[in-house]
Design an enzyme around this catalytic site. Structure first.
Site, PDB file in Angstrom:
ATOM      1  N   GLN A   1      -4.437  -1.749   9.636  1.00 30.75           N
ATOM      2  CA  GLN A   1      -4.234  -2.966   9.003  1.00 30.75           C
ATOM      3  C   GLN A   1      -4.987  -3.998   9.890  1.00 30.75           C
ATOM      4  O   GLN A   1      -4.424  -4.079  11.101  1.00 30.75           O
ATOM      5  CB  GLN A   1      -2.809  -3.436   8.485  1.00 30.75           C
ATOM      6  CG  GLN A   1      -2.639  -4.586   7.687  1.00 30.75           C
ATOM      7  CD  GLN A   1      -3.320  -4.558   6.523  1.00 30.75           C
ATOM      8  OE1 GLN A   1      -3.669  -3.572   5.802  1.00 30.75           O
ATOM      9  NE2 GLN A   1      -4.066  -5.584   5.949  1.00 30.75           N
TER      10      GLN A   1
ATOM     11  N   LYS B   1       0.874  -1.308  -0.032  1.00 27.14           N
ATOM     12  CA  LYS B   1       0.110   0.169   0.027  1.00 27.14           C
ATOM     13  C   LYS B   1       0.995   1.065   0.082  1.00 27.14           C
ATOM     14  O   LYS B   1       0.534   2.285  -0.819  1.00 27.14           O
ATOM     15  CB  LYS B   1      -1.092   0.136   1.083  1.00 27.14           C
ATOM     16  CG  LYS B   1      -2.132  -1.072   1.072  1.00 27.14           C
ATOM     17  CD  LYS B   1      -2.904  -1.312   2.291  1.00 27.14           C
ATOM     18  CE  LYS B   1      -3.840  -2.513   2.198  1.00 27.14           C
ATOM     19  NZ  LYS B   1      -4.566  -2.663   3.363  1.00 27.14           N
TER      20      LYS B   1
ATOM     21  N   ASP C   1     -10.828   3.008   4.289  1.00 29.24           N
ATOM     22  CA  ASP C   1     -11.265   1.577   3.872  1.00 29.24           C
ATOM     23  C   ASP C   1     -12.603   1.118   3.710  1.00 29.24           C
ATOM     24  O   ASP C   1     -13.056   0.073   3.538  1.00 29.24           O
ATOM     25  CB  ASP C   1     -10.696   0.809   5.184  1.00 29.24           C
ATOM     26  CG  ASP C   1      -9.281  -0.092   4.886  1.00 29.24           C
ATOM     27  OD1 ASP C   1      -8.941  -0.296   3.833  1.00 29.24           O
ATOM     28  OD2 ASP C   1      -8.694  -0.191   5.828  1.00 29.24           O
TER      29      ASP C   1
HETATM   30  N1  GUN Z   1      -6.952  -7.124   6.374  1.00 31.04           N
HETATM   31  C1  GUN Z   1      -7.385  -7.608   5.037  1.00 31.04           C
HETATM   32  N2  GUN Z   1      -7.657  -6.821   4.204  1.00 31.04           N
HETATM   33  C2  GUN Z   1      -7.681  -5.570   4.804  1.00 31.04           C
HETATM   34  C3  GUN Z   1      -8.210  -4.302   4.020  1.00 31.04           C
HETATM   35  O1  GUN Z   1      -8.747  -4.242   3.236  1.00 31.04           O
HETATM   36  N3  GUN Z   1      -7.904  -3.288   5.047  1.00 31.04           N
HETATM   37  C4  GUN Z   1      -7.296  -3.419   6.136  1.00 31.04           C
HETATM   38  N4  GUN Z   1      -7.039  -2.214   6.900  1.00 31.04           N
HETATM   39  N5  GUN Z   1      -6.920  -4.522   6.815  1.00 31.04           N
HETATM   40  C5  GUN Z   1      -7.307  -5.799   5.991  1.00 31.04           C
END
Ligand code: GUN
Length: 291
Positions: free
Chosen positions: A96, A52, A119
């Site tokens: 995350q 990311k 998100d």
């Molecule tokens: N863990 C697995 N997928 C995601 C996501 O799209 N965003 C976040 N913050 N954590 C995750």
């Protein structure tokens, strides 16, 4: 069978975003800025967060990565979120997931300002999504919609079967595919661990979206000829054949289904890159909403 190429499509979207960032800066605005919080050192989470941050660089965003040890207190984590909430330079914040057991994930999600929740996990944003109001769509479901749209997949009146009811993927996906829109207008069946006769249901799917986290679970005998398959699974398994010592497997047994489906997302290179592209898109929307 045609591949729904998430890697290429995500690169196209990143190029489009990079052009918009240049235009923003030319008009005197600041660079969009995404902040990510990573708790602990889970290998998969590290990989995703690094991807990311790297994607931010690629499109010309600023990014900040805040790391905490896995024994960080909930209080300390919430204090950092509040600090970022009140930092006017930061447009989007992600924490995350998963988090260690002693931290309440919903409390964390609810602490992020809905306006910075790129998100799309905050209950307010999930509610707006369910009502088809403008909001940040959760990145993985949004990436799947974008992929279906860019490949002109027919969805209206089709039977879409979603396997897995997680808050991040299965649940929002089922809502979005039923909405009066394109992609959408599907008849949706949301299946989960208590579903009986799963194979009988998946056999009637025109579009099958699998997000349950069980490597190579779906095989050809579970499918109708010509089905469109979206594989959200990413399970890391040890491999002697790769340099890293790991390889990624989807929830679908690709070799088994490849001659029966009309379209399929590969793993890797399908849904994963699209999730990141949509996170960037949400961050750009947040930055532009202030300009
Ligand atoms: N863990 C697995 N997928 C995601 C996501 O799209 N965003 C976040 N913050 N954590 C995750």
């Amino acid at each position: 069978m045609q591949i729904l190429d998430g890697k290429k499509t995500a690169n196209d979207i990143k190029k489009e975003i990079a052009i918009e960032v240049i235009a923003l800066i030319k008009s005197g605005e600041k660079k969009p800025h995404l902040a990510a919080i990573l708790v602990g050192s889970d290998g998969a989470s590290e990989t995703y967060v690094n991807a990311k941050v790297k994607a931010c660089e690629k499109v010309g965003f600023n990014s900040s990565l805040v790391r905490f040890d896995s024994d960080v207190s909930e209080e300390e984590l919430l204090a950092e979120i509040n600090k970022i909430n009140n930092n006017a330079d930061i447009d989007g914040l992600i924490v995350q997931l998963p988090l260690p057991n002693h931290i309440d994930e919903m409390k964390v999600t609810e602490t992020i300002f809905p306006s910075k929740d790129v998100d799309g996990f905050h209950p307010e944003n999930i509610g707006r999504m369910a009502l088809n109001l403008p909001t940040y769509l959760p990145a993985t479901p949004a990436g799947i919609l974008e992929l279906l749209q860019r490949y002109h997949i027919e969805t209206s009146g089709k039977h879409c079967v979603v396997v897995g009811r997680s808050n991040i993927v299965g649940l929002p996906m089922s809502i979005l595919m039923a909405q009066k829109s394109y992609p959408g207008n599907c008849t949706v069946t949301l299946t989960h661990s208590r579903t009986q006769n799963l194979n009988e249901i998946t056999k009637t799917a025109d579009i099958l979206i699998v997000a349950l986290g069980k490597a190579e679970f779906v095989t050809a005998d579970m499918l109708k000829e010509g089905v469109v398959i979206v594989d959200v699974g990413i399970t890391r398994v040890k491999s002697e054949k790769t340099k890293s010592g790991w390889k990624l497997l989807g929830d679908v047994n690709f070799d088994s289904v490849k001659d029966k489906c009309s379209f399929i997302t590969p793993v890797p290179g399908g849904v994963g890159p699209m999730t990141i592209a949509m996170l960037l898109k949400n961050t750009l929307i947040s930055a532009k909403s202030k300009s």
